[in-house]
Every structure is written in structure tokens, then in C-alpha cells.
Design an enzyme around this catalytic site. Sequence first.
Site, PDB file in Angstrom:
ATOM      1  N   GLY A 199       3.388   2.112 -11.850  1.00  0.00           N
ATOM      2  CA  GLY A 199       2.550   1.383 -10.888  1.00  0.00           C
ATOM      3  C   GLY A 199       1.759   2.356 -10.022  1.00  0.00           C
ATOM      4  O   GLY A 199       0.547   2.200  -9.837  1.00  0.00           O
ATOM      5  N   HIS A 200       2.432   3.380  -9.503  1.00  0.00           N
ATOM      6  CA  HIS A 200       1.741   4.394  -8.704  1.00  0.00           C
ATOM      7  C   HIS A 200       0.672   5.101  -9.545  1.00  0.00           C
ATOM      8  O   HIS A 200      -0.430   5.370  -9.075  1.00  0.00           O
ATOM      9  CB  HIS A 200       2.723   5.459  -8.201  1.00  0.00           C
ATOM     10  CG  HIS A 200       3.782   4.951  -7.264  1.00  0.00           C
ATOM     11  ND1 HIS A 200       5.115   4.875  -7.632  1.00  0.00           N
ATOM     12  CD2 HIS A 200       3.725   4.521  -5.984  1.00  0.00           C
ATOM     13  CE1 HIS A 200       5.820   4.423  -6.600  1.00  0.00           C
ATOM     14  NE2 HIS A 200       5.008   4.195  -5.591  1.00  0.00           N
ATOM     15  N   VAL A 245       1.744  -3.774 -11.470  1.00  0.00           N
ATOM     16  CA  VAL A 245       2.145  -3.270 -12.784  1.00  0.00           C
ATOM     17  C   VAL A 245       3.599  -3.677 -13.012  1.00  0.00           C
ATOM     18  O   VAL A 245       4.455  -3.486 -12.130  1.00  0.00           O
ATOM     19  CB  VAL A 245       1.979  -1.739 -12.860  1.00  0.00           C
ATOM     20  CG1 VAL A 245       2.453  -1.203 -14.203  1.00  0.00           C
ATOM     21  CG2 VAL A 245       0.523  -1.354 -12.611  1.00  0.00           C
ATOM     22  N   GLN A 286       8.423   3.071   9.254  1.00  0.00           N
ATOM     23  CA  GLN A 286       8.327   1.738   8.660  1.00  0.00           C
ATOM     24  C   GLN A 286       9.671   1.202   8.193  1.00  0.00           C
ATOM     25  O   GLN A 286       9.741   0.135   7.593  1.00  0.00           O
ATOM     26  CB  GLN A 286       7.276   1.701   7.557  1.00  0.00           C
ATOM     27  CG  GLN A 286       7.642   2.435   6.284  1.00  0.00           C
ATOM     28  CD  GLN A 286       6.467   2.491   5.330  1.00  0.00           C
ATOM     29  OE1 GLN A 286       5.458   3.137   5.607  1.00  0.00           O
ATOM     30  NE2 GLN A 286       6.566   1.817   4.202  1.00  0.00           N
ATOM     31  N   LYS A 298       1.222  -5.637  -5.324  1.00  0.00           N
ATOM     32  CA  LYS A 298       2.636  -6.012  -5.237  1.00  0.00           C
ATOM     33  C   LYS A 298       3.041  -6.147  -3.772  1.00  0.00           C
ATOM     34  O   LYS A 298       3.816  -7.017  -3.402  1.00  0.00           O
ATOM     35  CB  LYS A 298       3.542  -4.993  -5.924  1.00  0.00           C
ATOM     36  CG  LYS A 298       4.957  -5.540  -6.032  1.00  0.00           C
ATOM     37  CD  LYS A 298       5.958  -4.536  -6.531  1.00  0.00           C
ATOM     38  CE  LYS A 298       6.279  -3.485  -5.534  1.00  0.00           C
ATOM     39  NZ  LYS A 298       7.397  -3.835  -4.632  1.00  0.00           N
ATOM     40  N   ASP A 299       2.512  -5.245  -2.955  1.00  0.00           N
ATOM     41  CA  ASP A 299       2.749  -5.306  -1.508  1.00  0.00           C
ATOM     42  C   ASP A 299       1.536  -5.993  -0.891  1.00  0.00           C
ATOM     43  O   ASP A 299       0.738  -5.377  -0.180  1.00  0.00           O
ATOM     44  CB  ASP A 299       2.949  -3.894  -0.964  1.00  0.00           C
ATOM     45  CG  ASP A 299       4.122  -3.206  -1.638  1.00  0.00           C
ATOM     46  OD1 ASP A 299       5.243  -3.377  -1.187  1.00  0.00           O
ATOM     47  OD2 ASP A 299       3.909  -2.531  -2.669  1.00  0.00           O
ATOM     48  N   SER A 308       9.066  -0.945  -9.110  1.00  0.00           N
ATOM     49  CA  SER A 308       9.302  -0.610  -7.709  1.00  0.00           C
ATOM     50  C   SER A 308      10.261   0.568  -7.652  1.00  0.00           C
ATOM     51  O   SER A 308      11.189   0.655  -8.457  1.00  0.00           O
ATOM     52  CB  SER A 308       9.940  -1.807  -6.993  1.00  0.00           C
ATOM     53  OG  SER A 308      10.504  -1.394  -5.755  1.00  0.00           O
ATOM     54  N   GLY A 340       6.547   8.241  -2.844  1.00  0.00           N
ATOM     55  CA  GLY A 340       7.206   9.002  -3.902  1.00  0.00           C
ATOM     56  C   GLY A 340       8.093   8.143  -4.777  1.00  0.00           C
ATOM     57  O   GLY A 340       7.969   6.921  -4.791  1.00  0.00           O
ATOM     58  N   HIS A 356       6.340   5.757 -10.183  1.00  0.00           N
ATOM     59  CA  HIS A 356       6.486   5.045 -11.458  1.00  0.00           C
ATOM     60  C   HIS A 356       5.097   4.697 -11.960  1.00  0.00           C
ATOM     61  O   HIS A 356       4.083   5.048 -11.323  1.00  0.00           O
ATOM     62  CB  HIS A 356       7.370   3.807 -11.281  1.00  0.00           C
ATOM     63  CG  HIS A 356       6.962   2.915 -10.147  1.00  0.00           C
ATOM     64  ND1 HIS A 356       5.751   2.250 -10.115  1.00  0.00           N
ATOM     65  CD2 HIS A 356       7.573   2.610  -8.964  1.00  0.00           C
ATOM     66  CE1 HIS A 356       5.661   1.560  -8.999  1.00  0.00           C
ATOM     67  NE2 HIS A 356       6.741   1.765  -8.264  1.00  0.00           N
TER      68      HIS A 356
HETATM   69  P1  AMP Z   1       5.343   2.831  -2.254  1.00  0.00           P
HETATM   70  O1  AMP Z   1       5.539   4.217  -2.770  1.00  0.00           O
HETATM   71  O2  AMP Z   1       6.350   1.855  -2.751  1.00  0.00           O
HETATM   72  O3  AMP Z   1       5.125   2.793  -0.766  1.00  0.00           O
HETATM   73  O4  AMP Z   1       3.991   2.322  -2.887  1.00  0.00           O
HETATM   74  C1  AMP Z   1       2.811   3.076  -2.825  1.00  0.00           C
HETATM   75  C2  AMP Z   1       1.666   2.245  -3.334  1.00  0.00           C
HETATM   76  O5  AMP Z   1       1.929   1.848  -4.683  1.00  0.00           O
HETATM   77  C3  AMP Z   1       1.478   0.949  -2.545  1.00  0.00           C
HETATM   78  O6  AMP Z   1       0.089   0.685  -2.404  1.00  0.00           O
HETATM   79  C4  AMP Z   1       2.133  -0.083  -3.428  1.00  0.00           C
HETATM   80  O7  AMP Z   1       1.619  -1.379  -3.260  1.00  0.00           O
HETATM   81  C5  AMP Z   1       1.808   0.464  -4.792  1.00  0.00           C
HETATM   82  N1  AMP Z   1       2.730  -0.058  -5.806  1.00  0.00           N
HETATM   83  C6  AMP Z   1       4.086   0.010  -5.802  1.00  0.00           C
HETATM   84  N2  AMP Z   1       4.596  -0.621  -6.880  1.00  0.00           N
HETATM   85  C7  AMP Z   1       3.534  -1.107  -7.571  1.00  0.00           C
HETATM   86  C8  AMP Z   1       3.379  -1.864  -8.781  1.00  0.00           C
HETATM   87  N3  AMP Z   1       4.439  -2.252  -9.496  1.00  0.00           N
HETATM   88  N4  AMP Z   1       2.138  -2.189  -9.183  1.00  0.00           N
HETATM   89  C9  AMP Z   1       1.048  -1.801  -8.460  1.00  0.00           C
HETATM   90  N5  AMP Z   1       1.121  -1.081  -7.327  1.00  0.00           N
HETATM   91  C10 AMP Z   1       2.340  -0.746  -6.886  1.00  0.00           C
END
Ligand code: AMP
Length: 282
Positions: free
Chosen positions: A36-37, A176, A61, A149-150, A185, A31, A34
Amino acid sequence: MLIIETVQEMRAWSDAERLAGRRIALVPTMGALHEGHLALVRAAQKLGDRVVVSLFVNPAQFAPGEDFAAYPRDFARDRALLEKESADVLFHPSAAEVYPEGFETHIDVERLAPLLCGEFRAGHFRGVATVVAKLFNMVRPRAAVFGEKDYQQLQVIRRMARDLDFDVEIAGHPTVRAADGLALSSRNAYLSAGERRAALSLYRALRSAEALVAQGERSAGRIVAAARAPIEAEPLAEIEYVRLCDPETLMEIPRIERAALLALAVRIGAARLIDNAMLKRD
Ligand code: AMP
């Protein structure tokens, strides 16, 4: 867009879709969405006929003392963003739904998990691998999209899916970035204006290393030193690690032979930020 909160309902929906011959693609998130998601959601729409976005801030985690309680949460906003992207399902289970009383089974990706971020976040990738395996079993997607990114997370999931025979195509999506280069992030929300300026040093670090490699430099020592310099120049930034690694094994390498991953983790104020770049010989 359907909002599903239970495993039982998720399974019923997924069974019906598969029976109708449709391909489900999953985008796991925590959640605070942004751009990227949302890019991952668009990529998932190309890989499947139906897209499920999971939203679960996974307690398993986060190590004790990390930001689980403070992690940004805004369900209404996330929901509206996903409606706009035409996601089909927002899967939003509770912690009790995911980890019912008596839960005691975990997945250890033994060699990859303790490296890089795993060295500083005990149990982190065990929590990630376990919840992603559970999400795969709850949603039963044919494909799942993860961000580069991860990068270590993506490799851990790829290894787990191969090792445990998950019939899920694991797709990576490029990082992104904001216009100024900062990787998007959810944790950027922790940054003050001054800290956000300091956070740009992560991007400068990647660019410095890339420039050096483009000039022919191959030594990890010199490339890492070039990457550390802009971060060390920021009083607000504290380096956790900056390393040059093999892109598959994530083990540190002394020289770039073909391609190498430059991975870094930096603390700025309350935020722990990570970024990486693939460095390639011409
Ligand atoms: P998170 O919500 O931070 O656990 O991320 C969920 C998914 O979105 C994971 O696969 C992350 O690698 C991906 N993600 C987070 N930030 C970015 C970004 N800036 N660019 C691409 N993927 C992202």
C-alpha cells in the site's frame, strides 16, 4: 537514495531541488512498509520529479495506552524497499528533531477531528494534522499522497491544507488490498493466523453493504446492519463503530442520497483495524 535525518538538511536539499525547477512529492509514512505504501510512492512519482518518503512514528498521534511502543519498526527493510522503488529521499527524523524541547503548538481541525476514529482516539487527528503540517514545512512539497484507507485522515489533511493555505496538492490513493480483500496495514502484523481470518470480516462487511445498495437499499439502518452482521459473527472481532457518513462532512446520514462513506473500526486481538468503502447510487 539519500537518507536525511535533520530538518536543516531536508530544507537544504528541498531548496536546491526547487531552485532547479523540480517538483517535490511527499509520501508521509510511519514505516513497516507494505505494498500500500509502495503504491503511494509510485503515485507520487507521477505527481513530482522527486519523491520524498518520510518515515516517522509520530508519538503525538498515539493516545496513552495505544500501541506507540509496540508499533512495528524495521528501518533496514523499509530502506531496501524504498531503494527498490527508486525513491529519492528517505526522511527519517528523530522525535527530538520533530518535537524539540519546549514544543507547544498544535493544529485542531475542529469539526472533522472529533468524529469517527477521533471519538475513540482522543487527540489522534490533532497529532496527525500537526505532524503533517510540520512535514509540509520541512519538505515543502508541491504534492503529497495519502491513502484512502485512512479516509478521515485524508479529509482532515485536505481541510487543514485549505484552511491554512498550504500550497500542496493533496492526492488520495485507493486502498490496496491483499488478494483475499484484507486492506494492507502495518498493524496486520499484530494478527495471529486465526485473527487474520477474523479480520476478513471487515471486507465481507463492506461487500455486504455494497450488495445491498446495488439492490436499491437506501436506508442507513439496514445497510449498517448488513455490514455489522459478518463482523458480529466473528467471536474474535469487536466492533468499535460501523457508520454511514457524508463523504465530505463525515457526519452520519440516515439515507444514501448520492454517495455515502461506509466507515468501520474493529478490534481484533491487539490490532485496531479500520476500513471503508464509498457506496454510490447507480
Ligand atoms: P501509515 O504508515 O500507516 O501511517 O500510512 C502511511 C500512508 O499510507 C497513509 O497515507 C495511509 O493512508 C497509506 N496507506 C496505509 N495502508 C494503505 C493501503 N492498504 N492502501 C493505500 N494506502 C495505504
